[in-house]
Design an enzyme around this catalytic site. Structure first.
Site, PDB file in Angstrom:
ATOM      1  N   ALA A 120       1.031  -1.413  -0.079  1.00 38.02           N
ATOM      2  CA  ALA A 120       0.034  -0.153  -0.086  1.00 38.02           C
ATOM      3  C   ALA A 120       0.873   1.191  -0.104  1.00 38.02           C
ATOM      4  O   ALA A 120       1.896   1.144   0.356  1.00 38.02           O
ATOM      5  CB  ALA A 120      -0.899  -0.273   1.129  1.00 38.02           C
ATOM      6  N   CYS A 121       0.414   2.199  -0.340  1.00 37.37           N
ATOM      7  CA  CYS A 121       0.983   3.511  -0.441  1.00 37.37           C
ATOM      8  C   CYS A 121       1.357   3.907   1.078  1.00 37.37           C
ATOM      9  O   CYS A 121       0.652   3.696   1.957  1.00 37.37           O
ATOM     10  CB  CYS A 121      -0.299   4.706  -0.831  1.00 37.37           C
ATOM     11  SG  CYS A 121       0.458   6.399  -1.152  1.00 37.37           S
ATOM     12  N   PRO A 122       2.641   4.477   1.362  1.00 35.16           N
ATOM     13  CA  PRO A 122       3.531   4.840   0.351  1.00 35.16           C
ATOM     14  C   PRO A 122       4.515   3.849  -0.266  1.00 35.16           C
ATOM     15  O   PRO A 122       5.571   4.326  -0.975  1.00 35.16           O
ATOM     16  CB  PRO A 122       4.333   6.077   1.080  1.00 35.16           C
ATOM     17  CG  PRO A 122       4.168   5.308   2.687  1.00 35.16           C
ATOM     18  CD  PRO A 122       3.047   4.594   2.617  1.00 35.16           C
TER      19      PRO A 122
ATOM     20  N   ASP B  19      -1.127  -1.130  -5.877  1.00 34.73           N
ATOM     21  CA  ASP B  19      -1.932   0.120  -5.333  1.00 34.73           C
ATOM     22  C   ASP B  19      -2.380   1.477  -6.300  1.00 34.73           C
ATOM     23  O   ASP B  19      -1.359   2.021  -7.024  1.00 34.73           O
ATOM     24  CB  ASP B  19      -0.864   0.871  -4.155  1.00 34.73           C
ATOM     25  CG  ASP B  19      -1.586   1.576  -3.500  1.00 34.73           C
ATOM     26  OD1 ASP B  19      -2.120   1.382  -2.219  1.00 34.73           O
ATOM     27  OD2 ASP B  19      -1.959   2.940  -4.011  1.00 34.73           O
TER      28      ASP B  19
ATOM     29  N   SER C  19       0.357   7.108   3.545  1.00 30.14           N
ATOM     30  CA  SER C  19       1.555   8.020   3.277  1.00 30.14           C
ATOM     31  C   SER C  19       1.427   9.018   4.608  1.00 30.14           C
ATOM     32  O   SER C  19       2.413   9.639   4.989  1.00 30.14           O
ATOM     33  CB  SER C  19       1.268   8.579   2.164  1.00 30.14           C
ATOM     34  OG  SER C  19       1.348   7.722   1.284  1.00 30.14           O
TER      35      SER C  19
END
Lengths: 75, 375
Positions: free
Chosen positions: A13-15, A40, B77
């Site tokens: 998944a991000c990041p 993703d 993030s």
């Protein structure tokens, strides 16, 4: 397309796809091409934007089913 | 250390005008398209991928004494950046739990007021998208106007105030969000109403919301008078509740008016829009309080977070109601319109029952700003 190395970032998944890409890129030499596979959906626009800000060249990107593929040339 | 902040907490801060600083780490294109806004909110954009070598550059731009929330699309993030900030700044940093997805989906209920003959009106403010929907309570029975697909939030609220939501009403076939009307009607064993002229292609049965019909419900005998008011779509219909409130759907907003082009027929419907706004509504009681299905700018929220105004005041202040010349009106509502909402065709087809996207697809379809008004 020819590449010096393939990074499998599928399922991350991000990041993480961009974080891993950057780490991998740091180990390569100028002109080398890194091929990245990710799933993703956020990577689709983020990878291009990251390449642009970091100065590397995104040569090509495509979608194969759920898999996003990128080819980035190190500056 | 880092801590989660829920969309609900941010929504309450926006509505109560508490100070908040947001560091949005999505890419700049997404940030420019759509972000968390508020009178008391300051935000800056720095994509997370520009901070992979460290957060030192951004720290100098961050306020020392305000609550700081890092925001991204989902949350990964934001946590990644928040952890680095917390370590370097030696302070508590928040991240938005569930990211912009949860911001987009959060509904914040506020009470509009009591009805004269008994009953109450509640407004659900979807800050992340500008959608407004309503529960009208009459004793233990409820009516829900322009319900969104986020049905669990209505169900939780209905349970809290002890109502059974038996009347599910869409003022028109929506193009910007997926309706929760049918699903809730099934759940409560209630009735789903839709204007017949917007429902010609729908793939399910519904109760027609016909002009002149009066729906009376609940112990307080609240009545909903159906008032045909085309122009945003050909079926667009308003609701007059107890002759006190006028639910305008996407025809009239506080600071703007509806756009006639989302079903592809701007030229055909501009005349209807003109007649509704410049004749039909003008003949109504000007003391009616207008409750629209959207807001577009935050200043439309009053100091308690509600979006409501008197019809007569709107005729004084709303630019869209004060364009004397018909040609000029035609030009304003058909030319230079903002981009159409994300996936609006797919959303319309979903609301007709022609598509059945899964949960994640529904979220994707609705992402981004709302664009149902002309400006």
């Amino acid at each position: 397309m020819e590449s010096q190395k393939v990074l499998d970032a599928k399922g991350l998944a991000c990041p993480m796809p961009v974080v891993k890409t950057k780490k991998e890129m740091d180990t390569l030499s100028t002109g080398d091409i890194l091929e990245i596979h990710a799933t993703d959906s956020g990577a689709e626009s983020d990878m291009a934007a990251w390449a642009k800000t970091s100065g590397h060249e995104l040569l090509h990107q495509e979608k194969e089913g759920d898999i996003l593929k990128f080819w980035i040339k190190k500056k | 250390m880092i801590q989660a902040m829920q969309a609900k907490e941010i929504a309450q801060k926006v509505m109560n005008q508490e100070e908040l600083f947001i560091l949005d780490v999505r890419n700049t294109e997404d940030y420019n398209d759509w972000k968390i806004e508020g009178r008391s909110v300051e935000s800056m954009n720095k994509p997370y991928f520009e901070m992979l070598d460290g957060v030192e550059d951004v720290i100098t731009h961050l306020p020392a004494n305000r609550e700081l929330v890092v925001v991204c699309a989902k949350e990964g993030s934001a946590k990644f950046v928040a952890e680095q900030l917390a370590e370097k700044m030696q302070r508590e940093i928040f991240y938005l739990e569930g990211g912009m997805k949860s911001w987009s989906e959060h509904l914040e209920p506020v009470k509009i007021g009591d009805l004269d003959g008994g009953g109450e009106v509640y407004q659900f403010v979807r800050l992340g998208k500008g959608c407004l929907s309503y529960i009208i309570r009459s004793g233990t029975e409820g009516a829900l106007i322009d319900p969104l697909r986020l049905t669990d939030q209505y169900e939780a609220f209905a349970e809290e105030i002890g109502v059974n939501v038996l009347h599910l009403i869409d003022t028109h076939l929506h193009a910007d969000h997926i309706s929760g009307g049918r699903k809730l009607a099934e759940k409560y064993g209630g009735t789903y109403y839709l204007p017949p002229k917007d429902a010609e292609d729908v793939q399910f049965s519904y109760t027609p919301l016909e002009d002149g019909r009066v729906v009376t419900f609940g112990e307080d005998q609240v009545n909903i008078r159906v008032f045909y008011s085309p122009g945003h779509t050909i079926g667009s219909t308003s609701l007059i509740v107890n002759e006190e409130y006028l639910f305008t759907g996407d025809i009239l907003f506080l600071d703007s008016i509806g756009r006639p082009d989302l079903a592809g027929l701007a030229e055909d419907w501009v005349g209807d829009l003109r007649t509704t706004l410049y004749s039909r509504y003008k003949e109504l009681d000007q003391n009616l309080k207008v409750l629209p299905a959207h807001f577009s700018k935050l200043h439309e929220l009053d100091e308690t977070g509600r979006v409501v105004a008197q019809l007569g005041d709107l005729y004084e202040e709303n630019h869209g109601l004060n364009i004397e010349d018909e040609h000029e009106f035609r030009r304003v509502v058909t030319e230079n319109l903002p981009p159409q909402p994300n996936a609006y065709q797919e959303i319309r087809e979903t609301n007709m029952g022609k598509r059945t996207p899964d949960g994640e697809e529904q979220t994707e379809m609705e992402i981004g700003p709302n664009r149902c008004s002309i400006s």
